[in-house]
Design an enzyme around this catalytic site. Sequence first.
Site, PDB file in Angstrom:
ATOM      1  N   HIS A  11       0.850  -1.196   0.000  1.00 60.55           N
ATOM      2  CA  HIS A  11       0.000   0.000   0.000  1.00 60.55           C
ATOM      3  C   HIS A  11       0.887   1.247   0.000  1.00 60.55           C
ATOM      4  CE1 HIS A  11      -4.216  -1.469   1.327  1.00 60.55           C
ATOM      5  NE2 HIS A  11      -3.606  -2.400   0.602  1.00 60.55           N
ATOM      6  N   TYR A  69      -9.649   5.759   6.503  1.00 57.69           N
ATOM      7  CA  TYR A  69      -9.865   6.190   7.891  1.00 57.69           C
ATOM      8  C   TYR A  69     -10.915   7.297   7.835  1.00 57.69           C
ATOM      9  CZ  TYR A  69      -5.558   3.808   9.369  1.00 57.69           C
ATOM     10  OH  TYR A  69      -4.598   2.876   9.639  1.00 57.69           O
ATOM     11  N   PRO A 104      -5.378   1.246  18.370  1.00 61.13           N
ATOM     12  CA  PRO A 104      -5.043   0.631  17.068  1.00 61.13           C
ATOM     13  C   PRO A 104      -5.080   1.588  15.884  1.00 61.13           C
ATOM     14  CG  PRO A 104      -7.239  -0.003  17.760  1.00 61.13           C
ATOM     15  CD  PRO A 104      -6.649   0.760  18.891  1.00 61.13           C
ATOM     16  N   LYS A 123       0.163   0.542  15.283  1.00 59.95           N
ATOM     17  CA  LYS A 123       1.530   0.550  15.809  1.00 59.95           C
ATOM     18  C   LYS A 123       1.822  -0.558  16.820  1.00 59.95           C
ATOM     19  CE  LYS A 123       2.946   3.804  13.316  1.00 59.95           C
ATOM     20  NZ  LYS A 123       3.714   3.324  12.166  1.00 59.95           N
ATOM     21  N   TYR A 155       3.524   6.939   9.894  1.00 63.89           N
ATOM     22  CA  TYR A 155       2.697   5.778   9.550  1.00 63.89           C
ATOM     23  C   TYR A 155       3.562   4.634   9.000  1.00 63.89           C
ATOM     24  CZ  TYR A 155      -1.544   3.259   8.242  1.00 63.89           C
ATOM     25  OH  TYR A 155      -2.552   2.314   8.172  1.00 63.89           O
TER      26      TYR A 155
HETATM   27  C1  PHB Z   1      -6.723  -3.848  10.377  1.00 63.41           C
HETATM   28  O1  PHB Z   1      -6.662  -4.146   9.167  1.00 63.41           O
HETATM   29  O2  PHB Z   1      -7.177  -4.624  11.265  1.00 63.41           O
HETATM   30  C2  PHB Z   1      -6.242  -2.473  10.807  1.00 63.41           C
HETATM   31  C3  PHB Z   1      -5.605  -1.668   9.876  1.00 63.41           C
HETATM   32  C4  PHB Z   1      -5.164  -0.403  10.248  1.00 63.41           C
HETATM   33  C5  PHB Z   1      -5.365   0.032  11.555  1.00 63.41           C
HETATM   34  C6  PHB Z   1      -6.002  -0.786  12.499  1.00 63.41           C
HETATM   35  C7  PHB Z   1      -6.448  -2.045  12.120  1.00 63.41           C
HETATM   36  O3  PHB Z   1      -4.941   1.286  11.905  1.00 63.41           O
END
Ligand code: PHB
Length: 389
Positions: free
Chosen positions: A72, A200, A292, A296, A384
């Site tokens: 990604h 997000y 989450p 991280k 990130y």
């Molecule tokens: C996930 O794919 O479970 C996931 C991805 C990004 C995040 C948190 C969880 O920031």
Amino acid sequence: MKTSVAIIGGGPSGLLLSQLLHRRGIPSVVLERKSKDYVLSRIRAGVLERGLVDLLDEAGCADRLHAEGYVHHGTLISYGDEMFRVDFTEHTGTPVIVYGQTEVTRDLYAAREAAGGQIEYEVEGVVIHDADGTAPYVTYSVHGEERRIDCDFVAGCDGFHGVSRQTIPLSVRREYEKVYPFGWLGILSETPPVCDELIYANSERGFALCSMRNENLSRYYIQCSLSDKPEDWTDAAFWQELKRRIPAEQAEKLVTGPSIEKSIAPLRSFVTEPMRWGRLFLCGDAAHIVPPTGAKGLNTAASDVHYLYHALGEFYETGSHAGIDSYSARALARVWKAERFSWWFSSLMHRYPDQSAFDLKMQIADLEFLRSNVAAQKAMAENYVGLPY
Ligand code: PHB
Ligand code: APR
């Protein structure tokens, strides 16, 4: 039994450390409270930083990751019906890889087993003795049989609810915590992801995240009340709420289906200092927890493992204590930066019960600034994809 390093916990931290030590000729034994199947049943985040990928390469267990992981180069951020992209590769030269943490753990178990690694499952009553001495040992039982491991060092990789952190006296430990006033309700569904990158979403109804595991396995989250239970949410209610939190254009193309997993996770920021006491070293969730939002958790466990693995290698190869003596300070320096990013990104994307109208204006201004400012996007991208070890 005697070994060089007794590792408490057979999650990603413990397994990665054990495999890296093995590759350097340093024996270890992993003590895991649960069964292997139980450990592999856990659903966790799936975004891997470059540093973790490099460690898995060094550990010799990244073949499937490279074959099946998704590269990604950026992520999408939405607020209401507005959406913009932050390009990781443009700003940092580095992408991330989306690959389920369960698969990382599965690959690590396979590597340890192929190497004849010693992993004891379903252990009970682990106690770490004389960690502040020069001859630590660990006692535990397996199916009622009492056992003991004499070792040079103990690695506490037993997560937030383990025994390792508790072994460090309260007079020595300093703990820092922030509990967030909401949780994440997450589902897995055997449906194609709504988008080929993560979304997000900040909405007036709360946060949402659109993620994935593969082209027919999607992972979605919505911010929920701490009083919610998974059974309070039907699949239909979840999908309806998710659609209301992401841009209309995305909601229209969302493919829904039955959830194959549904759970709620609380959000917390937590750090314990120091991460070393005598011959005991804490790694991963045993020492720190992040919300989450920034993915991280595993990635910060990985940098702990990197520092400890090199410190122990240096000790056994040269007798130098420099690495083990600087482990805690080096690990914490990166931990706190990950804590800051995770807290910042959570503050930017979630709706807080006590937010004032001014607070909301600041949140939108922050999003507009991130949308329009290259330096802001570069700073976010650098955090990130992972700050340097
Ligand atoms: C996930 O794919 O479970 C996931 C991805 C990004 C995040 C948190 C969880 O920031
Ligand atoms: N004795 C033996 N094993 C224990 C004990 C104990 N007393 N207590 C806990 N464990 C085991 C747990 O069963 C678990 O498998 O330690 C392991 C800790 O693993 P994680 O909680 O996954 O923590 P860590 O390996 O540091 O991984 C950090 O992975 O699980 C995610 O959210 C976590 O993203 C973070 C990353």
